[in-house]
Write a protein that holds these residues in place. Structure first.
Motif, PDB file in Angstrom:
ATOM      1  N   ASP A  33       0.831  -1.248   0.137  1.00  0.00           N
ATOM      2  CA  ASP A  33       0.059  -0.144   0.083  1.00  0.00           C
ATOM      3  C   ASP A  33       0.844   1.196   0.004  1.00  0.00           C
ATOM      4  N   PRO A  34       0.845   1.980  -1.232  1.00  0.00           N
ATOM      5  CA  PRO A  34       1.661   3.052  -1.229  1.00  0.00           C
ATOM      6  C   PRO A  34       1.536   4.162  -0.051  1.00  0.00           C
ATOM      7  N   LEU A  66       7.608   5.351   6.203  1.00  0.00           N
ATOM      8  CA  LEU A  66       8.861   5.941   5.638  1.00  0.00           C
ATOM      9  C   LEU A  66       8.996   7.601   6.464  1.00  0.00           C
ATOM     10  N   LEU A  67       7.738   8.086   6.588  1.00  0.00           N
ATOM     11  CA  LEU A  67       7.758   9.252   6.996  1.00  0.00           C
ATOM     12  C   LEU A  67       8.286   9.212   8.630  1.00  0.00           C
ATOM     13  N   ALA A 119      13.266  10.036   4.151  1.00  0.00           N
ATOM     14  CA  ALA A 119      12.510  11.082   3.385  1.00  0.00           C
ATOM     15  C   ALA A 119      12.552  10.845   1.804  1.00  0.00           C
ATOM     16  N   SER A 120      13.777  10.512   1.351  1.00  0.00           N
ATOM     17  CA  SER A 120      13.898  10.377  -0.156  1.00  0.00           C
ATOM     18  C   SER A 120      13.179   9.268  -0.763  1.00  0.00           C
ATOM     19  N   ARG A 121      13.258   8.144  -0.014  1.00  0.00           N
ATOM     20  CA  ARG A 121      12.525   6.968  -0.465  1.00  0.00           C
ATOM     21  C   ARG A 121      11.120   7.241  -0.447  1.00  0.00           C
ATOM     22  N   ARG A 122      10.677   7.943   0.448  1.00  0.00           N
ATOM     23  CA  ARG A 122       8.960   8.268   0.744  1.00  0.00           C
ATOM     24  C   ARG A 122       8.745   9.382  -0.555  1.00  0.00           C
ATOM     25  N   SER A 123       9.453   9.978  -0.999  1.00  0.00           N
ATOM     26  CA  SER A 123       9.156  10.943  -2.039  1.00  0.00           C
ATOM     27  C   SER A 123       9.018   9.952  -3.265  1.00  0.00           C
TER      28      SER A 123
END
Length: 83
Positions: A36-37, A44-45, A64-68
């Motif tokens: 689920d994205p 991740l946040l 944070a980069s992976r989250r984006s």
């Protein structure tokens, strides 16, 4: 999954950095399993916040980069209450 994220962040704030990051990492693993994205993005946040609270700016930036990079499709956003 959400409870693990919140608990993890709370632990890092209260000085239990290792335990808190572990909770957040477990939440990310669970979210990936669910595919689920939205949940993955939230986990991740929380991991980024926990890492920052623990004084690890590089790990926070990585999370944070992976989250984006997590895609948010309109169907997933609507199913998770995001408009």
């Amino acid at each position: 999954m959400r409870a693990k994220s919140i608990l993890g962040v709370a632990q890092t704030i209260s000085g239990q950095a290792a335990a808190g990051r572990k909770q957040c990492e477990d939440a990310v693993t669970e979210a990936r399993t669910l595919k689920d994205p939205f949940l993955l993005s939230q986990a991740l946040l929380a991991l980024a916040e926990a890492a920052l609270n623990a004084g690890d700016a590089q790990a926070a930036l990585n999370a944070a980069s992976r989250r984006s990079n997590v895609s948010q499709t309109p169907v997933n956003m609507k199913a998770n209450g995001v408009r």
